[in-house]
Design a protein around this motif. Structure first.
Motif, PDB file in Angstrom:
ATOM      1  N   LEU A 161     -40.112 186.897 -14.664  1.00  0.00           N
ATOM      2  CA  LEU A 161     -40.013 188.338 -14.419  1.00  0.00           C
ATOM      3  C   LEU A 161     -39.931 188.584 -12.790  1.00  0.00           C
ATOM      4  O   LEU A 161     -39.364 189.688 -12.320  1.00  0.00           O
ATOM      5  CB  LEU A 161     -41.328 189.094 -14.907  1.00  0.00           C
ATOM      6  CG  LEU A 161     -41.330 189.382 -16.182  1.00  0.00           C
ATOM      7  CD1 LEU A 161     -42.577 190.111 -16.637  1.00  0.00           C
ATOM      8  CD2 LEU A 161     -40.125 190.432 -16.552  1.00  0.00           C
ATOM      9  N   ARG A 162     -40.468 187.755 -11.847  1.00  0.00           N
ATOM     10  CA  ARG A 162     -40.341 187.986 -10.664  1.00  0.00           C
ATOM     11  C   ARG A 162     -38.901 188.054 -10.023  1.00  0.00           C
ATOM     12  O   ARG A 162     -38.322 188.417  -8.770  1.00  0.00           O
ATOM     13  CB  ARG A 162     -41.205 187.073  -9.875  1.00  0.00           C
ATOM     14  CG  ARG A 162     -40.705 185.493  -9.909  1.00  0.00           C
ATOM     15  CD  ARG A 162     -41.545 184.540  -9.134  1.00  0.00           C
ATOM     16  NE  ARG A 162     -41.317 183.267  -9.137  1.00  0.00           N
ATOM     17  CZ  ARG A 162     -41.514 182.498 -10.125  1.00  0.00           C
ATOM     18  NH1 ARG A 162     -42.491 182.916 -11.060  1.00  0.00           N
ATOM     19  NH2 ARG A 162     -41.206 181.327 -10.377  1.00  0.00           N
ATOM     20  N   SER A 163     -37.884 187.348 -10.893  1.00  0.00           N
ATOM     21  CA  SER A 163     -36.662 187.531 -10.406  1.00  0.00           C
ATOM     22  C   SER A 163     -36.037 188.268 -11.013  1.00  0.00           C
ATOM     23  O   SER A 163     -34.734 188.922 -10.694  1.00  0.00           O
ATOM     24  CB  SER A 163     -35.781 186.008 -10.591  1.00  0.00           C
ATOM     25  OG  SER A 163     -35.773 185.690 -12.145  1.00  0.00           O
ATOM     26  N   VAL A 164     -36.375 188.969 -12.262  1.00  0.00           N
ATOM     27  CA  VAL A 164     -35.537 189.803 -13.213  1.00  0.00           C
ATOM     28  C   VAL A 164     -35.992 191.154 -12.924  1.00  0.00           C
ATOM     29  O   VAL A 164     -34.975 192.123 -12.641  1.00  0.00           O
ATOM     30  CB  VAL A 164     -35.763 189.575 -14.674  1.00  0.00           C
ATOM     31  CG1 VAL A 164     -35.066 190.509 -15.543  1.00  0.00           C
ATOM     32  CG2 VAL A 164     -35.454 188.138 -15.224  1.00  0.00           C
ATOM     33  N   LEU A 165     -37.278 191.461 -12.603  1.00  0.00           N
ATOM     34  CA  LEU A 165     -37.642 192.867 -12.482  1.00  0.00           C
ATOM     35  C   LEU A 165     -37.108 193.593 -10.990  1.00  0.00           C
ATOM     36  O   LEU A 165     -36.478 194.554 -10.929  1.00  0.00           O
ATOM     37  CB  LEU A 165     -39.198 193.063 -12.302  1.00  0.00           C
ATOM     38  CG  LEU A 165     -39.820 193.198 -13.756  1.00  0.00           C
ATOM     39  CD1 LEU A 165     -41.369 193.194 -13.412  1.00  0.00           C
ATOM     40  CD2 LEU A 165     -39.283 194.159 -14.677  1.00  0.00           C
TER      41      LEU A 165
END
Length: 278
Positions: free
Chosen positions: A20-24
Motif C-alpha cells: 500500500l505504501r507504493s499504491v496509495l
C-alpha cells in the motif's frame, strides 16, 4: 477505452499484491490531479465568462462604470454555459488522466472487445443499471419518509432548468456524456489502479467515496450535515455497484452501460413525475 486483464474477481488472487505504501501515493496523486485540473479549468471558464460579461455591460453603460454596480449586474452564468463547463472541466480531466496515467494497453483493448461479445457482459450491465436506480430510489425514499431528510441532489435544479431550455442537449449530456467521463475517471483511473495492484475492495471503497464527494461536497451543497452524509452514502453505494460490475465483467463498457441506463431511467422519472432519485 480501457479495461483490466482479468474478467472476474476469481482471477484477482493470481496477481501479486503491491504494498500500500507504493499504491496509495499514486492513488492520492490521481485524486489531487483530478481536483486541480477540473477546478482550474472550471475557474478559468468562469473568469472568462465574467470578463466577457463585464465588457458587454461596460459597453452598454458607456465610459467607465462603477465597479460595485458592474459586479451587481454580472449575475450568474447561463445554464448552458454551466453544463458545458462541467463537461469540459470534468470530462477533459478524465481524458487527460486516462491518457497520462492509466492508458490502456493493446492487450486490454483487445480483451475489452472480446468481452463485449459475451452476452453475460450485457446482462450484468443491465442488472447493475436497474439495481443502481432501485438502490438510490429506495434509499432516498427511506431517508425522506423515516428520517425527514432533504435528499434532493444539488444538481437537480440545474438539470431541470437545462432540460426545460435545451432538452436534447441535456439528455445527451446526462444520459451519455456524463457516464462516459465519470466511468473513465472514477472506475478506470481511480478504482482500477488499486484493483490492478491487488486491492480491489479498498479501491472500490475509496473510488466510490471520491465519486460521492464530487456530487455532494459538505459545506458547499447548502444542505444540513445529515442530508449531506446520507446523500454521500447513496452516491458511494452507486459508485460501488459500478465498480463491482466493472470487476465482474472486466470491461469498462459494462459500468458505462449501467450508468447510462440508470441516468436514462432517472431522467425519464424526473420528466414524468417532476422528481427523481439521486
Amino acid at each position: 477505452m480501457s479495461d483490466v486483464p482479468s474478467p472476474s474477481g476469481a482471477l484477482d488472487a493470481t496477481r501479486s499484491t503491491l504494498p500500500l505504501r507504493s499504491v496509495l501515493p499514486a492513488f492520492a496523486i490521481d485524486v489531487a490531479l483530478a481536483i486541480a485540473l477540473s477546478f482550474s479549468t472550471l475557474m478559468l471558464g468562469l473568469f472568462g465568462w465574467a470578463a466577457w460579461r463585464g465588457i458587454q455591460l461596460a459597453q452598454r453603460a458607456g465610459g467607465t462604470p462603477d465597479a460595485q454596480a458592474l459586479q451587481a449586474q454580472l449575475g450568474t452564468p447561463p445554464v448552458l454555459f454551466l453544463i458545458v463547463m462541467t463537461l469540459v472541466s470534468t470530462g477533459g480531466t478524465a481524458l487527460v488522466l486516462y491518457l497520462w496515467r492509466r492508458r490502456a494497453t493493446r492487450a486490454e483493448r483487445r480483451a475489452s472487445l472480446d468481452r463485449l461479445r459475451n452476452a453475460r457482459t450485457w446482462i450484468w450491465a443491465l442488472v447493475a443499471g436497474v439495481a443502481t436506480f432501485l438502490f438510490s430510489t429506495l434509499m432516498s425514499a427511506a431517508g425522506r419518509l423515516w428520517l425527514g431528510l432533504d435528499l434532493e441532489p444539488s444538481n437537480l435544479d440545474l438539470i431541470k432548468d437545462g432540460f426545460a431550455r435545451y432538452p436534447l442537449f441535456l439528455a445527451l449530456f446526462a444520459v451519455v456524456l456524463a457516464p462516459l467521463y465519470e466511468e473513465l475517471l472514477f472506475r478506470r483511473v481511480l478504482f482500477a489502479r488499486l484493483w490492478q495492484a491487488g486491492w480491489p475492495m479498498l479501491g472500490l471503497v475509496l473510488s466510490s467515496l471520491v465519486f460521492a464527494l464530487v456530487h455532494e461536497l459538505p459545506g458547499l451543497n447548502g444542505k444540513p450535515a445529515g442530508s449531506t452524509l446520507f446523500l454521500i452514502a447513496v452516491y458511494a453505494g452507486m459508485g460501488g455497484i459500478f465498480a463491482w460490475v466493472y470487476r465482474r465483467t472486466g470491461t469498462l463498457w459494462a459500468p458505462i452501460a449501467a450508468h447510462i441506463l440508470n441516468n436514462a431511467i432517472a431522467l425519464a422519472v424526473l420528466q414524468v413525475y417532476g422528481d427523481a432519485s439521486v
